[in-house]
Design a protein around this motif. Structure first.
Motif, PDB file in Angstrom:
ATOM      1  N   GLN A 461       0.585  -1.322  -0.005  1.00 14.85           N
ATOM      2  CA  GLN A 461       0.013  -0.040   0.074  1.00 14.85           C
ATOM      3  C   GLN A 461       1.095   1.439  -0.102  1.00 14.85           C
ATOM      4  O   GLN A 461       1.916   1.303   0.561  1.00 14.85           O
ATOM      5  CB  GLN A 461      -1.024  -0.067   1.098  1.00 14.85           C
ATOM      6  CG  GLN A 461      -1.958   1.099   1.303  1.00 14.85           C
ATOM      7  CD  GLN A 461      -3.134   0.888   2.437  1.00 14.85           C
ATOM      8  OE1 GLN A 461      -2.727   0.464   3.514  1.00 14.85           O
ATOM      9  NE2 GLN A 461      -3.973   1.254   2.120  1.00 14.85           N
ATOM     10  N   CYS A 462       0.349   2.153  -0.802  1.00 10.56           N
ATOM     11  CA  CYS A 462       1.043   3.597  -0.797  1.00 10.56           C
ATOM     12  C   CYS A 462       0.538   4.630   0.328  1.00 10.56           C
ATOM     13  O   CYS A 462      -0.855   4.511   0.818  1.00 10.56           O
ATOM     14  CB  CYS A 462       0.874   4.356  -1.924  1.00 10.56           C
ATOM     15  SG  CYS A 462       1.081   5.972  -1.869  1.00 10.56           S
ATOM     16  N   ILE A 463       1.521   4.895   1.448  1.00  7.93           N
ATOM     17  CA  ILE A 463       1.172   5.515   2.536  1.00  7.93           C
ATOM     18  C   ILE A 463       0.428   6.912   2.219  1.00  7.93           C
ATOM     19  O   ILE A 463      -0.381   7.519   2.707  1.00  7.93           O
ATOM     20  CB  ILE A 463       2.291   5.698   3.444  1.00  7.93           C
ATOM     21  CG1 ILE A 463       2.709   4.343   3.947  1.00  7.93           C
ATOM     22  CG2 ILE A 463       1.820   6.440   4.803  1.00  7.93           C
ATOM     23  CD1 ILE A 463       4.123   4.470   4.651  1.00  7.93           C
ATOM     24  N   ALA A 464       0.820   7.601   1.143  1.00  8.09           N
ATOM     25  CA  ALA A 464       0.553   8.726   1.097  1.00  8.09           C
ATOM     26  C   ALA A 464      -0.869   8.843   0.203  1.00  8.09           C
ATOM     27  O   ALA A 464      -1.512   9.882   0.745  1.00  8.09           O
ATOM     28  CB  ALA A 464       1.451   9.627  -0.178  1.00  8.09           C
ATOM     29  N   CYS A 465      -1.140   8.012  -0.896  1.00  5.74           N
ATOM     30  CA  CYS A 465      -2.349   8.202  -1.320  1.00  5.74           C
ATOM     31  C   CYS A 465      -3.293   6.970  -1.126  1.00  5.74           C
ATOM     32  O   CYS A 465      -4.563   7.066  -1.438  1.00  5.74           O
ATOM     33  CB  CYS A 465      -2.475   8.396  -2.756  1.00  5.74           C
ATOM     34  SG  CYS A 465      -1.978   6.708  -3.654  1.00  5.74           S
ATOM     35  N   GLY A 466      -2.917   6.107  -0.436  1.00  4.06           N
ATOM     36  CA  GLY A 466      -3.716   4.866  -0.114  1.00  4.06           C
ATOM     37  C   GLY A 466      -3.912   3.799  -1.110  1.00  4.06           C
ATOM     38  O   GLY A 466      -4.469   2.608  -1.074  1.00  4.06           O
ATOM     39  N   HIS A 467      -3.152   3.955  -2.204  1.00  2.00           N
ATOM     40  CA  HIS A 467      -3.292   3.219  -3.285  1.00  2.00           C
ATOM     41  C   HIS A 467      -2.744   1.577  -2.979  1.00  2.00           C
ATOM     42  O   HIS A 467      -1.893   1.486  -2.241  1.00  2.00           O
ATOM     43  CB  HIS A 467      -2.399   3.511  -4.654  1.00  2.00           C
ATOM     44  CG  HIS A 467      -2.320   2.677  -5.659  1.00  2.00           C
ATOM     45  ND1 HIS A 467      -3.235   2.465  -6.567  1.00  2.00           N
ATOM     46  CD2 HIS A 467      -1.351   1.600  -6.168  1.00  2.00           C
ATOM     47  CE1 HIS A 467      -2.732   1.429  -7.443  1.00  2.00           C
ATOM     48  NE2 HIS A 467      -1.635   0.905  -7.014  1.00  2.00           N
ATOM     49  N   VAL A 468      -3.670   0.766  -3.477  1.00  6.50           N
ATOM     50  CA  VAL A 468      -3.350  -0.616  -2.980  1.00  6.50           C
ATOM     51  C   VAL A 468      -3.163  -1.348  -4.675  1.00  6.50           C
ATOM     52  O   VAL A 468      -3.947  -1.239  -5.502  1.00  6.50           O
ATOM     53  CB  VAL A 468      -4.293  -1.181  -2.210  1.00  6.50           C
ATOM     54  CG1 VAL A 468      -4.175  -3.048  -1.999  1.00  6.50           C
ATOM     55  CG2 VAL A 468      -4.429  -0.672  -0.742  1.00  6.50           C
ATOM     56  N   PHE A 501       8.206   3.122  -6.528  1.00  7.68           N
ATOM     57  CA  PHE A 501       7.288   4.282  -6.031  1.00  7.68           C
ATOM     58  C   PHE A 501       5.798   3.888  -6.718  1.00  7.68           C
ATOM     59  O   PHE A 501       5.363   2.979  -7.156  1.00  7.68           O
ATOM     60  CB  PHE A 501       7.825   5.487  -6.591  1.00  7.68           C
ATOM     61  CG  PHE A 501       7.849   5.227  -8.202  1.00  7.68           C
ATOM     62  CD1 PHE A 501       6.945   5.535  -9.186  1.00  7.68           C
ATOM     63  CD2 PHE A 501       9.200   5.046  -8.794  1.00  7.68           C
ATOM     64  CE1 PHE A 501       7.021   5.547 -10.467  1.00  7.68           C
ATOM     65  CE2 PHE A 501       9.452   5.002 -10.075  1.00  7.68           C
ATOM     66  CZ  PHE A 501       8.175   5.197 -10.964  1.00  7.68           C
ATOM     67  N   CYS A 502       4.813   4.774  -6.111  1.00  6.74           N
ATOM     68  CA  CYS A 502       3.480   4.408  -6.300  1.00  6.74           C
ATOM     69  C   CYS A 502       3.080   4.937  -7.658  1.00  6.74           C
ATOM     70  O   CYS A 502       3.509   6.095  -8.101  1.00  6.74           O
ATOM     71  CB  CYS A 502       2.629   5.209  -5.271  1.00  6.74           C
ATOM     72  SG  CYS A 502       0.872   5.159  -5.872  1.00  6.74           S
ATOM     73  N   PRO A 503       2.283   4.205  -8.488  1.00 11.63           N
ATOM     74  CA  PRO A 503       2.158   4.617  -9.965  1.00 11.63           C
ATOM     75  C   PRO A 503       1.037   5.611  -9.901  1.00 11.63           C
ATOM     76  O   PRO A 503       1.053   6.494 -10.731  1.00 11.63           O
ATOM     77  CB  PRO A 503       1.617   3.411 -10.563  1.00 11.63           C
ATOM     78  CG  PRO A 503       0.921   2.488  -9.123  1.00 11.63           C
ATOM     79  CD  PRO A 503       2.008   2.841  -8.147  1.00 11.63           C
ATOM     80  N   GLU A 504       0.375   5.748  -8.684  1.00 14.73           N
ATOM     81  CA  GLU A 504      -0.875   7.200  -8.673  1.00 14.73           C
ATOM     82  C   GLU A 504      -0.074   8.223  -8.199  1.00 14.73           C
ATOM     83  O   GLU A 504      -0.378   9.200  -9.304  1.00 14.73           O
ATOM     84  CB  GLU A 504      -1.836   6.717  -7.641  1.00 14.73           C
ATOM     85  CG  GLU A 504      -2.608   5.420  -7.936  1.00 14.73           C
ATOM     86  CD  GLU A 504      -3.532   5.578  -9.254  1.00 14.73           C
ATOM     87  OE1 GLU A 504      -4.072   6.582  -9.332  1.00 14.73           O
ATOM     88  OE2 GLU A 504      -3.552   4.683  -9.848  1.00 14.73           O
ATOM     89  N   CYS A 505       0.750   8.383  -7.340  1.00 16.22           N
ATOM     90  CA  CYS A 505       1.061   9.560  -6.830  1.00 16.22           C
ATOM     91  C   CYS A 505       2.696   9.968  -6.802  1.00 16.22           C
ATOM     92  O   CYS A 505       3.337  10.992  -6.435  1.00 16.22           O
ATOM     93  CB  CYS A 505       0.618   9.960  -5.392  1.00 16.22           C
ATOM     94  SG  CYS A 505       1.428   8.993  -4.144  1.00 16.22           S
ATOM     95  N   LYS A 506       3.343   8.817  -7.354  1.00 16.42           N
ATOM     96  CA  LYS A 506       4.853   8.975  -7.502  1.00 16.42           C
ATOM     97  C   LYS A 506       5.515   8.815  -6.287  1.00 16.42           C
ATOM     98  O   LYS A 506       6.767   9.179  -6.185  1.00 16.42           O
ATOM     99  CB  LYS A 506       5.468   9.890  -8.578  1.00 16.42           C
ATOM    100  CG  LYS A 506       4.535  10.192  -9.580  1.00 16.42           C
ATOM    101  CD  LYS A 506       4.316   8.823 -10.896  1.00 16.42           C
ATOM    102  CE  LYS A 506       3.664   8.980 -12.021  1.00 16.42           C
ATOM    103  NZ  LYS A 506       3.313   7.703 -12.396  1.00 16.42           N
TER     104      LYS A 506
HETATM  105 ZN   LIG Z   1       0.214   6.714  -3.763  1.00 17.56          ZN
END
Ligand SMILES: [Zn+2]
Ligand SMILES: [Zn+2]
Ligand SMILES: [Zn+2]
Length: 760
Positions: A461-468, A501-506
């Motif tokens: 999970q991405c801590i910044a935006c919650g993306h799973v 890194f997160c594909p949503e928010c980098k």
């Molecule tokens: Zn993210």
């Protein structure tokens, strides 16, 4: 003299086939009986079928001839054919699908037709024929007729090819797929009889002796009855099975033993082969097709007295059956989850009834259905309440994870890697468990750590935006596997590398949530660097034979700490194990399944039962967030009856099994709207049918439609309807209507599961 029959009803063992009628050629008249394999023409091919019946008057005077008889004796006897008909009726499956399930995988010989060019670059007037010739030429002058037909679906390929063959431009070759000659006699797959498992030296307990006496009297008069042998873990159920089989053998009868997954229990296999050397047939899915084929004919030929195998061995072609044993009868692996959705334990009971022989179910934690059947007087209960040699049952303690979570978190050492950090570590293992593990290792005893989740972390999970990270084909999260440096779907083959890194928010702040067995193994290696640690789950045992090798090392004491999923819960008898830790024991309590509490109770009882089977008593630590759950209370008290009573009451209120019966209807397809629409339409039609005054005497509930808990699997969307009622006959009638209401199509498929187990 009786006139030999002229026609035969033949079924092809394949999923959608219904029986067809063929003419018996003069030469074969009189020697062809039911159960024989035959070659029959079907459209443009020759295929394998099984003879169901023979007769003299055919409703189809133009029936085609049977091409050949394949074996010198029937592959299925009349009793097994009767069982096949029962399965087809009860599980609402075509007879062809049932036979495909029963027979060994390579029992079908089908022909291949090949078109072969006879001249170089032939030219003909007809443009269609020319296209075919060009196509054959491009394939080096040889192509399967099937392939041509697929390529030109709008042409009558057979007629065109026949014309070309008549003019000598091509030749049609027909060849049967190869099949090894059957070998009869001792099979190479039977392991050598190991030493040290003689019957002598076992002092039978009074309860074991009494159970044997009761079963023995039924063996003597050769009548059907179902027994439930309820014996605590380590109570010597296997010895009861073996002596009952010896008894049957002394009466000249053969026996069948079903076990959950044979590769998991090499010990039991060793014991059986040691007891009946040279007379044991083994049938299970880990054998190669050729091995299963030769085992099958060895059994047909009467060269074995005992057949042991997993679920599908319930169809073993043994005649003169004297006893059927179903070990760990509660085990979910008896339920087949694709194709014909049968339950091997239930089929075993029907087979015993047809064969007039007793059926012996055994378990430390019987399925609620089986125990209820004892209470209703349908089965007879035999109890072994004590372990052999008066060994005590292990002591079980509950550790409340909520209390540990509230305590300050100790800083754990972290390896220097670039991978995402683990969830700010709640310790996986409580201090108590860590201390016990250290002591146990120092005392050179074996420990077992159970966590019913494989992989390193449950999801990312991405801590910044919650993306799973989720599977693009299934509605599930992806599991982190550290060794393979990938995240993978546990329901399909999808797998991808771990990203930085997160594909949503980098953002680069990713965290791994929820530990799996791989992580437990890593933690244990840090805690006990000197110990020999091994892990057993689907990820470490995918190679053929690897699981058996691991179990043998474990059995010989060459592993100090074993970490594993439910694979380690099965009946391994390792005397050095004195400590068991069950981590996140409430994982299986949270499944959307009415059997969740039962499954948890059974699984944890089985895992706990691995300890204290030698001279030293066992100790079990159960770590959980739900310490007050009734399943865990009864677990600690070793109180099956108490659990049964509590669980049974809850089920009664909802008409769930064992107090009601279920048929599960699942619709799936690539377009969610089409699936939902069909599900809505079907549910409405079933409700209308029930509302009709003549519709049904028994009250039946139609629940749903609703999306399945796993809404999408392998890119197919899934909706479900549940039928609930008291009597299976009324439910089956309604399910048959459902089958008729949903047309066969690729867009939406209907799967009917009678007595469902998994409804995810
Ligand atoms: Zn993210
Ligand atoms: Zn995995
Ligand atoms: Zn998937």
């Amino acid at each position: 003299m009786h006139e030999p029959h002229k026609f035969a009803r033949v079924v092809i063992p394949s999923p959608l086939d219904q029986p067809l009628i063929y003419r018996i050629p003069e030469a074969a008249a009189g020697q062809l009986t039911v159960g024989f394999r035959v070659l029959i023409p079907l459209q443009r091919r020759t295929v394998t079928g099984v003879v169901l019946e023979t007769f003299n008057e055919s409703p189809l005077p133009a029936a085609r001839d049977i091409v050949a008889i394949l074996d010198d004796r029937p592959i299925l006897d009349p009793a097994l054919l009767k069982l096949a008909h029962w399965l087809s009726q009860y599980y609402l499956a075509p007879l062809g699908a049932v036979l495909a399930t029963m027979l060994p995988p390579n029992s079908r010989r089908n022909s291949k037709k090949t078109a072969v060019l006879k001249t170089e670059q032939p030219i003909v007037d007809d443009p269609l024929s020319q296209q075919l010739l060009d196509q054959i030429g491009r394939r080096k002058g040889k192509i399967q007729v099937k392939t041509l037909a697929r390529r030109f679906p709008e042409y009558n390929v057979d007629r065109l090819l026949a014309g070309l063959a008549a003019s000598g431009l091509i030749e049609i070759e027909e060849r049967l797929t190869q099949q090894r000659r059957k070998s009869i006699g001792p099979a190479a797959t039977e392991p050598p009889a190991p030493q040290g498992w003689s019957a002598q030296g076992f002092e039978m307990t009074a309860a074991q002796t009494e159970a044997l006496r009761v079963i023995g009297s039924r063996l003597e008069d050769g009548r059907f009855e179902t027994f439930l042998l309820h014996g605590v873990t380590g109570s010597g159920k296997t010895e009861v099975y073996l002596r009952a089989i010896e008894h049957a053998r002394s009466l000249g009868r053969r026996s069948l033993i079903l076990i959950p997954e044979i590769s998991l229990t090499p010990q039991l296999l060793d014991r059986v082969t040691a007891r009946f050397p040279g007379r044991v047939g083994v049938l299970h899915s880990a054998l190669t097709a050729a091995e299963r084929w030769s085992q099958w004919w060895r059994i047909v030929g009467g060269h074995v007295d005992v057949v042991i195998g997993a679920r599908s061995a319930v169809f073993a072609p043994i005649d003169n059956l004297g006893l059927i044993v179903v070990d760990e009868e509660h085990d979910p692996s008896y339920k087949q989850e694709d194709g014909v959705l049968y339950n091997g334990r239930d089929v075993a009971i029907v087979r015993g009834k047809f064969a007039d022989c007793p059926v012996l179910l055994g378990s430390a934690t019987p399925a609620l259905e089986s125990y209820e059947n004892c209470r209703q007087g349908r089965y007879r209960l035999l109890k072994i309440p004590q372990r052999v040699e008066q060994r005590p049952l292990p002591t079980i303690e509950i550790t409340d994870l909520r209390a540990i979570d509230r305590a300050p978190v100790p800083q754990s050492s972290r390896s220097q890697t670039t991978e995402p950090p683990q969830e700010p570590a709640r310790p996986l293992l409580s201090n108590t468990l860590i201390e016990l593990l250290r002591q146990n290792f120092a005392a050179r005893r074996q420990s077992l750590i159970f966590l019913n989740r494989r992989g390193f972390a449950n999801f990312l999970q991405c801590i910044a935006c919650g993306h799973v990270w989720r599977c693009p084909y299934c509605s599930v999260t992806l599991t982190v596997h550290r060794q393979q440096k990938s995240i993978a779907c546990h329901h399909c083959e999808y797998r991808r590398p771990v990203t930085a890194f997160c594909p949503e928010c980098k953002n680069e702040s990713l965290k791994q949530v929820g530990a799996g067995t791989e992580q437990v193994e890593a933690v244990l290696r840090e805690l006990l660097p000197q110990a020999r640690i091994a892990r057993m789950d689907r990820d470490t045992t995918s190679r053929r034979g690897s699981q058996e090798a691991l179990l043998r090392r474990w059995g010989k004491g060459e592993v100090d700490v074993m970490v594993g999923t439910q694979m380690i819960a099965k009946g391994h008898d390792v005397s050095g194990v004195t400590l068991v830790g069950a981590l996140l024991a409430d994982l299986s309590l949270n499944l959307p399944d009415f059997r969740a509490a039962e499954r948890t109770f059974q699984l944890l009882s089985q895992v706990a039962g691995r300890s204290g089977r030698g001279d030293d008593p066992g100790r079990v630590i159960v770590q959980t967030y739900a310490p007050d759950h009734y399943a865990l209370k009864y677990l600690v008290a070793h109180d099956y009856q108490g659990f049964f009573a509590a669980e049974s009451e809850l089920r009664r209120a909802l008409n769930y099994p064992p107090h009601g019966r279920l048929v599960h209807l699942r619709l799936d397809g690539p377009k969610v709207a089409a699936v939902e629409q069909q599900a809505q339409r079907l549910a409405a039609a079933l409700r209308r049918s029930l509302a009709r005054p003549a519709g049904c005497r028994e009250p039946i509930e139609v629940l749903g439609p609703a999306p399945s808990p796993i809404e999408k699997l392998r890119n197919r969307f899934r909706w479900q309807i549940l039928l609930k009622g008291k009597q299976s006959s009324a439910l089956l009638d309604l399910a048959r209507q459902a089958r008729a209401l949903v047309p066969r199509s690729r867009a939406v498929r209907l799967h009917i599961d009678v007595d469902p187990y998994s409804m995810l």
